[in-house]
Design an enzyme around this catalytic site. Sequence first.
Site, PDB file in Angstrom:
ATOM      1  N   GLY A 166      -6.737  -4.938  -8.329  1.00 41.93           N
ATOM      2  CA  GLY A 166      -6.125  -5.895  -9.269  1.00 41.93           C
ATOM      3  C   GLY A 166      -6.147  -6.022 -11.066  1.00 41.93           C
ATOM      4  O   GLY A 166      -6.078  -6.851 -11.539  1.00 41.93           O
ATOM      5  N   GLY A 167      -6.498  -4.762 -11.342  1.00 46.77           N
ATOM      6  CA  GLY A 167      -6.689  -4.518 -12.909  1.00 46.77           C
ATOM      7  C   GLY A 167      -8.109  -5.060 -13.253  1.00 46.77           C
ATOM      8  O   GLY A 167      -8.265  -4.589 -14.467  1.00 46.77           O
ATOM      9  N   GLU A 277      -1.593   4.515  -2.314  1.00 47.95           N
ATOM     10  CA  GLU A 277      -0.925   4.269  -3.726  1.00 47.95           C
ATOM     11  C   GLU A 277      -0.962   5.582  -4.692  1.00 47.95           C
ATOM     12  O   GLU A 277      -2.127   6.075  -4.630  1.00 47.95           O
ATOM     13  CB  GLU A 277      -1.396   3.129  -4.317  1.00 47.95           C
ATOM     14  CG  GLU A 277      -1.421   1.792  -3.490  1.00 47.95           C
ATOM     15  CD  GLU A 277      -1.109   0.417  -4.424  1.00 47.95           C
ATOM     16  OE1 GLU A 277      -1.269   0.491  -5.676  1.00 47.95           O
ATOM     17  OE2 GLU A 277      -1.023  -0.376  -3.748  1.00 47.95           O
ATOM     18  N   GLU A 290      -5.480   4.814  -4.859  1.00 50.48           N
ATOM     19  CA  GLU A 290      -6.171   4.244  -3.883  1.00 50.48           C
ATOM     20  C   GLU A 290      -5.465   3.607  -2.603  1.00 50.48           C
ATOM     21  O   GLU A 290      -4.317   4.050  -2.737  1.00 50.48           O
ATOM     22  CB  GLU A 290      -6.575   2.843  -4.428  1.00 50.48           C
ATOM     23  CG  GLU A 290      -5.545   1.787  -4.878  1.00 50.48           C
ATOM     24  CD  GLU A 290      -5.870   0.511  -5.432  1.00 50.48           C
ATOM     25  OE1 GLU A 290      -7.182   0.030  -5.440  1.00 50.48           O
ATOM     26  OE2 GLU A 290      -5.107  -0.221  -6.051  1.00 50.48           O
ATOM     27  N   ARG A 294      -4.190  -2.795   4.361  1.00 52.11           N
ATOM     28  CA  ARG A 294      -3.678  -4.208   4.558  1.00 52.11           C
ATOM     29  C   ARG A 294      -2.258  -4.045   4.625  1.00 52.11           C
ATOM     30  O   ARG A 294      -1.712  -3.117   4.114  1.00 52.11           O
ATOM     31  CB  ARG A 294      -4.184  -5.340   3.969  1.00 52.11           C
ATOM     32  CG  ARG A 294      -4.094  -4.821   2.516  1.00 52.11           C
ATOM     33  CD  ARG A 294      -4.299  -6.313   1.694  1.00 52.11           C
ATOM     34  NE  ARG A 294      -4.558  -5.918   0.365  1.00 52.11           N
ATOM     35  CZ  ARG A 294      -3.456  -5.930  -0.687  1.00 52.11           C
ATOM     36  NH1 ARG A 294      -2.163  -5.891  -0.073  1.00 52.11           N
ATOM     37  NH2 ARG A 294      -3.410  -5.645  -1.899  1.00 52.11           N
TER      38      ARG A 294
END
Length: 448
Positions: A166-167, A277, A290, A294
């Site tokens: 998430g950064g 990704e 990554e 899910r």
Amino acid sequence: MSYFEKVLIANRGEIARRIIRTCKSLGIRTVAVYSEADANAPFVNEADEAVCVGPSQAKKSYLDIEKIIQAAKETNTDAIHPGYGFLSENPGFVERCEQENITFIGPSAKIMKIMGSKLSAREQMQKANVPVVPGSEGRIKSLEDAVETAESLGYPLMLKASAGGGGIGMKLVHSREELESAFDSTVQQAESYFNDGAVFLEKLITKPRHIEVQVVADHASNVVHLFERECSVQRRNQKIVEESPSPFLDEDMRTRLLEAAVRGVKEIGYTNAGTMEFIFDEDGNFYFLEMNTRLQVEHPVTEEITGLDLVEWQLKIASGEQLPLAQADIQKQGHAIECRLYAEDPESFFPSPGKLTTLQLPEEKVRLDFGVEEGSNVSPFYDPMIGKIIVHGPNRREAIANMKQVLSQIEVEGLTTNLALLERIMENEDFVHGDYTTQFIKSLGLEG
């Protein structure tokens, strides 16, 4: 056929409603867990049973493994669907499910641990001959090690936490001085957020595009892809708009990408739905970033172009069935776009929780996956997403036209939203021409 008698949903909001919808269509009873802040939320009322698992703070409710396990035992639940976020990628939660003989609808704890570490994930992908971003070999052990590695790689570089997401735990460095300044704080942030201080270095990919591949695998080692999603419209490393197919890829690039994703999934022995990704440079080279082990927020984009129900596939695989379709039988049709409607300032992206005094939504040419209704409260305790707006068209041009029409018909009052930004994106010439990167939001003069 009923795959489970009862499924507990260890999540909230729109994804809980989404899972309930599929379970109902399959005749599966559902259990919602909720915090005190969500006591009157739509998903609580739509489930067959509901159990309060604690106060509003996530760590005391949705992130409390033992409370959720206890709720599952009290309601005689067969399986738990984690949705996304919260405990969805927590291997300790998977292990507790296994100990209580409750099926976890997702991959094994072992695989989750491997892919939850960016360093071990890189190693696995290299074994599968999947390209990774040029970077350090393994963990950076000290500042001296970081400086030496950086000199050999060349600046600019990304300093990354191995367990980050998430950064969080990412720092761009352009020089030795910036690396020396950022190193200790990045390690400390990684330890604080993820209880894992491991960091590594990667070359900065300039003008990057973020493209991911939806994969599904069963326990018989069958693996398929469900094509790609373009996710380059982001603010603060969080997606705002997703679409499929990607307007950037030609068929050769697409084939190589999809084959690499499937190869990587087979290498690790993955099961259930997941997302590989990748980052593309301006020359069309791609590198593994990554794996999300899910269901993704943006899974409806894939469902719209394939006509498939990914939650149903997850349930089938978790119950021991093989994949419903072979790769050759999975076809894509048309183009789909998803916009995320957030309760946030459209320029600063600062959350704007409050009561939705008005929420008027169109009913034609759109799929709406919303966690709230008119009169609902958007809580300050969780992600400020109000809902997802998904359209489909026979081609990208018509999908954009459909999205513009749908956005113009939405009325939201009572809090600030990013609706105007979404409309601005759909009108932007670079977006319309498919000529955009992860720097797109910054190119609009926003914080990104």
